[in-house]
Scaffold this active site. Structure first.
Site, PDB file in Angstrom:
ATOM      1  N   LYS A 189       0.876  -1.175   0.000  1.00 23.03           N
ATOM      2  CA  LYS A 189       0.000   0.000   0.000  1.00 23.03           C
ATOM      3  C   LYS A 189       0.911   1.223   0.000  1.00 23.03           C
ATOM      4  O   LYS A 189       2.043   1.155   0.467  1.00 23.03           O
ATOM      5  CB  LYS A 189      -0.849   0.023   1.283  1.00 23.03           C
TER       6      LYS A 189
ATOM      7  N   HIS B 276       1.727   6.877   2.507  1.00 21.10           N
ATOM      8  CA  HIS B 276       1.143   8.173   2.151  1.00 21.10           C
ATOM      9  C   HIS B 276       1.364   9.213   3.239  1.00 21.10           C
ATOM     10  O   HIS B 276       1.981   8.941   4.264  1.00 21.10           O
ATOM     11  CB  HIS B 276      -0.339   8.021   1.822  1.00 21.10           C
TER      12      HIS B 276
ATOM     13  N   HIS C 230       0.952   8.518   6.956  1.00 18.94           N
ATOM     14  CA  HIS C 230       1.973   7.763   7.689  1.00 18.94           C
ATOM     15  C   HIS C 230       3.104   8.633   8.196  1.00 18.94           C
ATOM     16  O   HIS C 230       3.860   8.234   9.070  1.00 18.94           O
ATOM     17  CB  HIS C 230       2.587   6.674   6.801  1.00 18.94           C
TER      18      HIS C 230
HETATM   19  N1  ARG Z   1      -0.190  -0.952   9.996  1.00 18.19           N
HETATM   20  C1  ARG Z   1      -1.131  -0.198  10.759  1.00 18.19           C
HETATM   21  C2  ARG Z   1      -1.768   0.889   9.904  1.00 18.19           C
HETATM   22  O1  ARG Z   1      -1.144   1.409   8.990  1.00 18.19           O
HETATM   23  C3  ARG Z   1      -0.533   0.435  11.966  1.00 18.19           C
HETATM   24  C4  ARG Z   1       0.038  -0.520  12.969  1.00 18.19           C
HETATM   25  C5  ARG Z   1       0.019   0.028  14.341  1.00 18.19           C
HETATM   26  N2  ARG Z   1       0.654  -0.795  15.312  1.00 18.19           N
HETATM   27  C6  ARG Z   1       0.083  -1.801  15.992  1.00 18.19           C
HETATM   28  N3  ARG Z   1       0.820  -2.446  16.850  1.00 18.19           N
HETATM   29  N4  ARG Z   1      -1.155  -2.149  15.806  1.00 18.19           N
HETATM   30  O2  ARG Z   1      -2.892   1.271  10.187  1.00 18.19           O
END
Ligand code: ARG
Length: 575
Positions: free
Chosen positions: A127, A130, A133
């Protein structure tokens, strides 16, 4: 570093008062009105023990304390003893300390011997990385640096979103419509295209959804074909993310993402079952959280595949067992507040009392301002704004501004990177993190506003003043006999006070997980420096005066560079 409260407490201490120096210290106030001194000590509490009116006690103390170098004047007003800092002495103490510590100034060892995990960035593979992030990435990196600065042993984890049912969809899409060639050329955009196509086609042919679910179950079971494809997607994505991390100067100690926990899940599902926490709901396994006012946490789906929260449970326990952390900090958007509350509640129910040391550090949303910005920022991909494009645009725009300013003798290529990227980072860290904010180029790149370029420019200005000093003078700055009485003006004093507070500011920012405390202090320092620069002549003929002022300029430059460094921003010598 000199501690005025400490000096005052020791001077005031008298056995007959019945107070320890610590208790005296706690009574010391900082008056709102500067005319009442820099510190004030109220004597009401002493009246009983000393059998005297507080006013008289104040007069006694003021009379007793004189001749301490730290204070220019100690006087009593009613029941208060007011202390006026000796500005020259103070400037000397602070500047000497900055000079001695150099790049270490601001750091401390409060956290020595303890481990802290900071989990941040954590984009989803395949993905786009963006603009949303950027917040987790930049705030998380600053929090890492702050904890490192106060002496903790910090482990940086990128909890990659590299698992989940979406990979089933991508695998199916790649098999049906994909090509290796296309993928190699522009991996993330291509994968995103497959994903979009999958959803379009699945509307017409719902059986695709079943196929995707099956593919994910096969992936989770470690089937070689699915695993190989998934691995390829992951590697290609990571290579793209690393390009962005390189631009930002960010690295991680671990990329153990969601997939890392896939084989660790059965233990927790069993544990949840054994502890009587799992209930079945329409074929899925859930933990009921109604008692706590939350929707249930879904642990496994009806096809047996695991979910986001399950992987977070496994990750938390793994981290506790592997690192025995003092704190585990999760820098994740406030949109996931519910997820983190559910997850902590489940850990608590499982009996993991250390869940209180797991801290979700949320932040608000970033949106784009209307008008030209959007067009410019999303040239290639419709509505998705890629972080890499934002950073590149920042660098290009900065280079344009610098060319306009006719910056001579400057490596524009290099400096525009430091300034452009620094500007984006600084903007991210300028507001209280929880606030939503709107990204706007005018704000980010304003050289006169409360921005990164403004602070960096101040650093470059200090550097330029120092370049105008002779080598002999620069060497003399390092010898002890400087006449600090040339730094008694209001503007010098304000600046010295701000430099003095930096170690305390860094600690506060770490404790509150709030880099904006440093950013704001940095703006204050830059403004105070520029006031000093405008109010006073620095490169004067009087050598003693010149040396004292240069010493303050050098200390300011060091502190600005250190604080920028804590935010992950470079401090150019010229711009
Ligand atoms: N990959 C997730 C996202 O982009 C964020 C992860 C956050 N960390 C966690 N331990 N859940 O939404």
């Amino acid at each position: 570093m000199i501690d005025f409260k400490d000096i005052i407490a020791k001077e005031i201490y008298d056995e007959a008062m019945g107070l320890s120096t610590d208790e005296i210290r706690d009574l010391i106030e900082i008056p709102g009105d500067e005319k009442m001194g820099d510190y004030a000590f109220p004597c009401f509490r002493l009246a009983k023990a000393l059998r005297k009116a507080p006013q008289m006690i104040a007069a006694d103390i003021a009379g007793r304390i004189s001749g301490n170098d730290a204070f220019e004047n100690v006087e009593n007003v009613n029941a208060y003893v007011n202390f006026f800092i000796n500005r020259a002495f103070f400037a000397g103490q602070v500047i000497d300390e900055v000079e001695e510590k150099g790049s270490e100034y601001g750091r401390s060892d409060v956290g020595a011997g303890r481990k802290v995990i900071v989990e941040y960035s954590s984009p989803n593979i395949a993905k786009p990385f963006h603009i949303g992030h950027i917040r987790s990435t930049v705030i998380g990196n600053a929090i890492y640096k702050l904890y490192d600065a106060v002496g903790f042993d910090v482990i940086r984890i990128n909890h990659l979103g590299d698992y989940g049912t979406q990979f089933g969809k991508m695998i199916v899409a790649f098999r049906k419509w994909g090509s290796e060639e296309e993928l190699a050329k522009d991996p993330i955009k291509t994968l995103l295209g497959y994903y979009t196509k999958f959803h379009q086609e699945a509307k017409k042919d719902p059986s695709l959804e079943d196929e995707a679910r099956e593919a994910f179950v096969r992936l989770e079971a470690g089937e070689p074909e699915e695993t190989a494809l998934w691995k390829k997607f992951r590697e290609l994505s990571l290579a793209e993310f690393n390009r962005v991390y390189d631009m930002l100067g960010i690295t991680f100690d671990s990329y153990a993402g969601e997939s890392f926990y896939s084989d660790k899940m059965p233990r927790f599902i069993k544990e949840l079952k054994d502890k009587g926490l799992l209930i079945e709901s329409q074929g899925a396994q859930i933990v009921d959280l109604e008692k706590y006012g939350m929707s249930p946490a879904m642990i496994t789906k009806s096809d047996g595949s695991s979910l986001y929260v399950t992987r977070d449970i496994a990750a938390a326990v793994y981290r506790k067992e592997t690192y025995d952390f003092y704190k585990c900090i999760y820098v994740v958007a406030s949109q996931q507040n519910l997820h983190f509350r559910q997850w902590k509640q489940v850990l608590e129910l499982m009996g993991y009392t250390w869940q209180k040391d797991c801290i979700h550090v949320p932040f608000g949303l970033v949106s784009l301002s209307d008008g030209d910005d959007i067009k410019m920022m999303s040239t290639r991909e419709g509505t998705v704004v890629f972080l890499e494009d934002v950073l590149n645009t920042a660098v290009e725009k900065t280079a344009d501004i610098m060319k306009e300013k006719n910056a001579q003798g400057i490596d524009i290529d290099e400096v525009s990177k430091e300034v452009g990227i620094g500007a984006v980072i600084f903007q991210e860290l300028s507001n209280n993190r929880i606030k939503d904010y709107t990204f706007s180029w005018d704000k980010v790149l304003n050289f006169d506003g409360e921005t990164g370029p403004y602070v960096q420019y101040t650093h470059a200005r200090a550097s330029s003043v120092l370049r105008n000093a002779s080598e002999e003078e620069m060497a003399a700055l390092r010898s002890a006999d400087i006449d600090w009485s040339y730094l008694e003006s209001d503007s010098a004093y304000t600046l010295v006070k701000l430099l003095y507070r930096v170690p305390e500011i860094v600690l506060e920012a770490a404790e509150k997980y709030e880099p904006s405390i440093v950013t704001r202090h940095l703006v204050d320092i830059a403004q105070a420096f520029n006031k000093f620069y405008h109010d006073e002549h620095i490169l004067v003929d009087n050598r003693d005066e010149k040396l004292a002022k240069l010493a303050l300029v050098l200390a300011s430059k060091t502190v600005i560079a250190n604080c920028l460094g804590l935010l992950g921003i470079k401090a150019p010598e010229r711009m």
